[in-house]
Design an enzyme around this catalytic site. Structure first.
Site, PDB file in Angstrom:
ATOM      1  N   ASP A  43       0.886  -1.149  -0.044  1.00 51.60           N
ATOM      2  CA  ASP A  43       0.155  -0.015   0.024  1.00 51.60           C
ATOM      3  C   ASP A  43       1.033   1.394   0.046  1.00 51.60           C
ATOM      4  O   ASP A  43       1.678   1.356   0.898  1.00 51.60           O
ATOM      5  CB  ASP A  43      -0.934   0.071   1.145  1.00 51.60           C
ATOM      6  CG  ASP A  43      -1.909   1.307   1.050  1.00 51.60           C
ATOM      7  OD1 ASP A  43      -2.889   1.202   0.613  1.00 51.60           O
ATOM      8  OD2 ASP A  43      -1.608   2.202   1.947  1.00 51.60           O
ATOM      9  N   TYR A  48       3.382   9.976   1.269  1.00 48.95           N
ATOM     10  CA  TYR A  48       4.296   9.320   2.082  1.00 48.95           C
ATOM     11  C   TYR A  48       5.639   9.546   1.816  1.00 48.95           C
ATOM     12  O   TYR A  48       6.546   9.111   2.607  1.00 48.95           O
ATOM     13  CB  TYR A  48       4.034   7.571   2.156  1.00 48.95           C
ATOM     14  CG  TYR A  48       2.781   7.136   2.451  1.00 48.95           C
ATOM     15  CD1 TYR A  48       1.755   7.948   3.203  1.00 48.95           C
ATOM     16  CD2 TYR A  48       2.450   6.006   2.125  1.00 48.95           C
ATOM     17  CE1 TYR A  48       0.492   7.686   3.175  1.00 48.95           C
ATOM     18  CE2 TYR A  48       0.956   5.359   2.284  1.00 48.95           C
ATOM     19  CZ  TYR A  48       0.114   6.398   3.044  1.00 48.95           C
ATOM     20  OH  TYR A  48      -1.113   5.986   3.029  1.00 48.95           O
ATOM     21  N   LYS A  77      -2.635   6.328  -4.102  1.00 47.14           N
ATOM     22  CA  LYS A  77      -3.851   7.290  -3.782  1.00 47.14           C
ATOM     23  C   LYS A  77      -3.492   8.845  -4.251  1.00 47.14           C
ATOM     24  O   LYS A  77      -2.326   9.179  -4.577  1.00 47.14           O
ATOM     25  CB  LYS A  77      -3.805   7.575  -2.169  1.00 47.14           C
ATOM     26  CG  LYS A  77      -3.781   5.961  -1.396  1.00 47.14           C
ATOM     27  CD  LYS A  77      -3.996   6.160   0.176  1.00 47.14           C
ATOM     28  CE  LYS A  77      -3.753   4.873   0.778  1.00 47.14           C
ATOM     29  NZ  LYS A  77      -2.437   4.494   0.868  1.00 47.14           N
ATOM     30  N   HIS A 110      -7.402   9.867  -1.687  1.00 41.84           N
ATOM     31  CA  HIS A 110      -6.797   9.806  -0.289  1.00 41.84           C
ATOM     32  C   HIS A 110      -7.803  10.380   0.958  1.00 41.84           C
ATOM     33  O   HIS A 110      -8.095   9.690   1.964  1.00 41.84           O
ATOM     34  CB  HIS A 110      -5.684  10.280  -0.250  1.00 41.84           C
ATOM     35  CG  HIS A 110      -4.733   9.878   0.752  1.00 41.84           C
ATOM     36  ND1 HIS A 110      -3.202   9.602   0.527  1.00 41.84           N
ATOM     37  CD2 HIS A 110      -4.855   9.105   1.917  1.00 41.84           C
ATOM     38  CE1 HIS A 110      -2.824   9.211   1.500  1.00 41.84           C
ATOM     39  NE2 HIS A 110      -3.667   8.826   2.452  1.00 41.84           N
TER      40      HIS A 110
END
Ligand code: A2P
Length: 317
Positions: A43, A48, A77, A110
């Site tokens: 994922d 990130y 996302k 997201h």
């Protein structure tokens, strides 16, 4: 590994590696270890800030023959600064480029919150864009196009409540094929679980271990530590398992996908093995009693005074 089946026959392995908070320099080894020990689901998300590193590790692992591309499910996302339909495709292209992939298995919106282009985290309420300016239905239509073109195999959302899922079900051509939300014994979300089951929308549980490695700025002073929960420890002892394994297994027993984050090789291995851990009905009942509706991720920076968003609008409505 149990899977979630999609209408076209695709199967998503229910246990995946989470990469939020996997620090630069650590994400690479985490992904390599995960593929090596048999994870078939990773994922990801551009926010990130490690997708390029994840992509490198994936490519190396696939090139080394550790797995076939078709056997690894990759989710990413759309960040909140790219909700404007004209930004959706470039955002996906960047993610595909970073992950070194031709196609994503699953692409999620997201958050049901929009930012100005280029904003990772808004420094002031003026950087937040109200949903009547960039409606979720328009963002969703751009996601549908990506699916129709085959750039992503499936589309879904994250952090959506029931009314927002219903909006896309009613207004969209494609109903959301996933909702990824915070789910763990302290936040069991029974109403969402039954709505999603009824509607055939699969759920993925994020922060399944309580995300203790969040930055301090994202933590409440008095927050409960899920991995220290005595009931979870007691259950773990009876099965000769670890508390983290009980938490992962609990998510799977509720038929939700689950994406524990780890950059520690022994944890990565142990979390995968949790798929084999059978909890009893008594275990599940004891864990059900732990629900306290406690959110670790409150999105409170986006609901400060002057923001077009409020906590109740994001979560409850
Ligand atoms: P680490 O990366 O060193 O393994 P979440 O998935 O809820 O975001 O939680 C992630 C946190 O849980 C990280 O601090 C991670 O540390 C820790 N963690 C992951 N797996 C385990 C495990 N099997 N045992 C203990 N802690 C774990």
């Amino acid at each position: 590994m149990r899977t979630i089946s999609f209408e076209n026959g695709d199967e998503m392995p229910m246990l995946g590696l989470g990469t939020w908070k996997s620090a630069p320099g650590e994400a690479h080894e985490a992904v390599t270890t995960a593929i090596e020990v048999g994870y078939q689901h990773v994922d990801c998300a551009p926010i990130y800030k490690n997708e390029a590193e994840v992509g490198e590790a994936l490519t190396e692992s696939l090139d080394a023959g550790m797995a076939d591309r078709d056997d690894v499910w990759i989710t990413s996302k759309l960040w909140n600064d790219s909700h404007d339909p004209k930004h959706v495709r470039p955002a996906l292209e960047q993610t595909l480029d970073d992950l070194q992939l031709d196609v994503l298995d699953l692409y999620l919106v997201h958050w049901p919150v929009a930012f100005e282009r280029g904003v990772d985290y808004p420094s002031s309420p003026s950087k937040l864009v109200p949903l009547d300016e960039t409606p979720l239905t328009e963002t969703w239509a751009a996601m549908e196009e990506l699916k129709a073109e085959g750039r992503v195999r499936h589309i879904g959302v994250s952090n959506f409540n029931v009314p927002k899922l219903q909006l896309l079900q009613e207004e969209g051509r494609v109903a959301p094929e996933m909702n990824q939300i915070e789910l763990h014994p302290y936040l069991q979300q029974p109403e969402m679980l039954s709505f999603a089951r009824e509607q055939g929308i699969p759920l993925t549980a994020y922060s399944p271990l309580g995300s203790y490695d969040r930055p301090d700025s994202m933590k409440a002073d008095d927050e409960p530590t899920l991995l220290d929960e005595p009931t979870i420890h007691e259950i773990a002892e009876t099965h000769d398992a670890s508390p983290a394994q009980v938490l992962v297994s609990w998510a799977l027993h509720r038929d939700t996908a689950v994406i524990p984050k780890s950059t520690t090789p022994s944890h990565i291995q142990q979390n995968l093995e949790a798929a084999e851990l059978e909890l009893t009905n008594d275990d599940m009942e004891a864990i059900a009693a732990l629900d306290r509706g406690y959110r670790y991720l409150t999105a409170e920076d986006w609901t400060v005074e002057g923001s077009p968003y409020t906590q109740s609008q994001i979560w409850d409505e």
